[in-house]
Design an enzyme around this catalytic site. Structure first.
Site, PDB file in Angstrom:
ATOM      1  N   SER A 150       0.832  -1.205   0.000  1.00  0.00           N
ATOM      2  CA  SER A 150       0.000   0.000   0.000  1.00  0.00           C
ATOM      3  C   SER A 150       0.869   1.258   0.000  1.00  0.00           C
ATOM      4  CB  SER A 150      -0.906   0.031   1.233  1.00  0.00           C
ATOM      5  OG  SER A 150      -1.759  -1.080   1.276  1.00  0.00           O
TER       6      SER A 150
HETATM    7  N1  SAH Z   1      -1.074  -4.823   3.983  1.00  0.00           N
HETATM    8  C1  SAH Z   1      -0.354  -5.064   2.767  1.00  0.00           C
HETATM    9  C2  SAH Z   1      -1.157  -4.626   1.547  1.00  0.00           C
HETATM   10  C3  SAH Z   1      -1.270  -5.736   0.590  1.00  0.00           C
HETATM   11  S1  SAH Z   1      -2.417  -5.574  -0.727  1.00  0.00           S
HETATM   12  C4  SAH Z   1       1.026  -4.445   2.791  1.00  0.00           C
HETATM   13  O1  SAH Z   1       1.340  -3.720   3.740  1.00  0.00           O
HETATM   14  O2  SAH Z   1       1.814  -4.708   1.895  1.00  0.00           O
HETATM   15  C5  SAH Z   1      -3.742  -6.598  -0.172  1.00  0.00           C
HETATM   16  C6  SAH Z   1      -3.430  -8.047   0.089  1.00  0.00           C
HETATM   17  O3  SAH Z   1      -4.674  -8.662   0.460  1.00  0.00           O
HETATM   18  C7  SAH Z   1      -2.910  -8.839  -1.107  1.00  0.00           C
HETATM   19  O4  SAH Z   1      -1.696  -9.454  -0.770  1.00  0.00           O
HETATM   20  C8  SAH Z   1      -4.006  -9.880  -1.355  1.00  0.00           C
HETATM   21  O5  SAH Z   1      -3.523 -11.130  -1.807  1.00  0.00           O
HETATM   22  C9  SAH Z   1      -4.648  -9.989   0.013  1.00  0.00           C
HETATM   23  N2  SAH Z   1      -6.021 -10.522   0.014  1.00  0.00           N
HETATM   24  C10 SAH Z   1      -7.025 -10.296  -0.877  1.00  0.00           C
HETATM   25  N3  SAH Z   1      -8.147 -10.951  -0.528  1.00  0.00           N
HETATM   26  C11 SAH Z   1      -7.851 -11.617   0.632  1.00  0.00           C
HETATM   27  C12 SAH Z   1      -8.602 -12.491   1.493  1.00  0.00           C
HETATM   28  N4  SAH Z   1      -9.874 -12.817   1.244  1.00  0.00           N
HETATM   29  N5  SAH Z   1      -7.972 -12.990   2.578  1.00  0.00           N
HETATM   30  C13 SAH Z   1      -6.673 -12.678   2.860  1.00  0.00           C
HETATM   31  N6  SAH Z   1      -5.920 -11.871   2.084  1.00  0.00           N
HETATM   32  C14 SAH Z   1      -6.500 -11.344   0.983  1.00  0.00           C
END
Ligand code: SAH
Length: 222
Positions: A72
């Site tokens: 993010s």
């Molecule tokens: N918090 C992260 C942001 C990652 S983007 C950071 O600091 O880098 C969002 C993430 O959510 C992705 O890796 C995606 O694979 C995950 N995601 C999407 N749907 C999900 C679900 N149902 N359960 C768990 N993770 C999920």
């Protein structure tokens, strides 16, 4: 200096200088929680990107981390962290571990972090990186829509992917006095950052905090 996948990663004066500039930029954009700013000032964000992209690590932008996912934007991490109002020793559930950066920000705020990721490769890679950095949050491979019933209830819940609506199972895992922070809206468009506070009497109070853009929260597809 840490070693990750055979590569030495270091955090030198140049990185620290770039990080100071990023913190100043976030302050200018309205982030005022000193603890959140201190956490962002401390954590080497360039460790979370491929080493050839160091230049991008301290720009206020989201960035690809592979598997069609992103780390993010720093402003978004700061904004969500501020809304979450973490207190030391809070049990915090994160949905969407991704790179692990947000999880580490929460740990620096003193939280006990439980984080779920549905992409297996990311889950394992992030686990290895965070261990190499000396952080040990509880990381789970699974579907964040379900939360973690066996570790519930949580003081705080943060969702870092776009949810079409607020998942009922997550609300059920929120303590009285607890706060959920979640971007809600069409996963192909724009989402509204939403907080839900569970009042001591159990009722829920919802507030909206402006528009953001996240990768989709995917349901039941492993
Ligand atoms: N918090 C992260 C942001 C990652 S983007 C950071 O600091 O880098 C969002 C993430 O959510 C992705 O890796 C995606 O694979 C995950 N995601 C999407 N749907 C999900 C679900 N149902 N359960 C768990 N993770 C999920």
């Amino acid at each position: 200096m840490i070693r990750f996948k055979g590569i030495l990663l270091d955090d030198n004066y140049r990185h620290q200088g770039l990080r100071k500039r990023l913190v100043a930029e976030l302050e200018q954009k309205g982030i005022c929680d000193r603890k959140v700013l201190a956490a962002i000032g401390k954590i080497p964000r360039h460790f979370f990107l491929d080493s050839s992209f160091v230049e991008f690590a301290y720009q206020d932008k989201a960035f690809p981390i592979g598997e069609e996912q992103t780390i993010s934007q720093p402003y978004t991490v700061a904004f969500q962290s501020e809304l979450l109002q973490v207190q030391p020793l809070h049990k915090v559930l994160e949905v969407g571990t991704g790179s692990g950066y947000q999880a580490i920000v929460l740990m620096e705020l003193g939280a006990k972090v439980f984080s779920i990721e549905r992409v297996k490769i990311l889950h394992y890679r992030t686990k290895e990186l965070l261990q190499a950095m000396g952080y040990n949050p509880r990381l789970f491979y699974g579907d964040g829509y379900k939360g973690l019933p066996s570790f519930a209830p949580f003081d705080r819940i943060i969702v870092t992917a776009a949810a079409p609506s607020i998942p009922e199972m997550l609300l059920q895992q929120l303590k009285p006095g607890g706060i959920l922070v979640i971007p809600v809206g069409d996963s192909n468009g724009i989402q509204v950052m939403t907080t839900v506070v569970r009042q001591p009497d159990g009722s829920l109070e919802e507030k909206q905090h402006g528009k953001f853009r996240f990768v989709p929260m995917v349901e039941n597809k492993k």
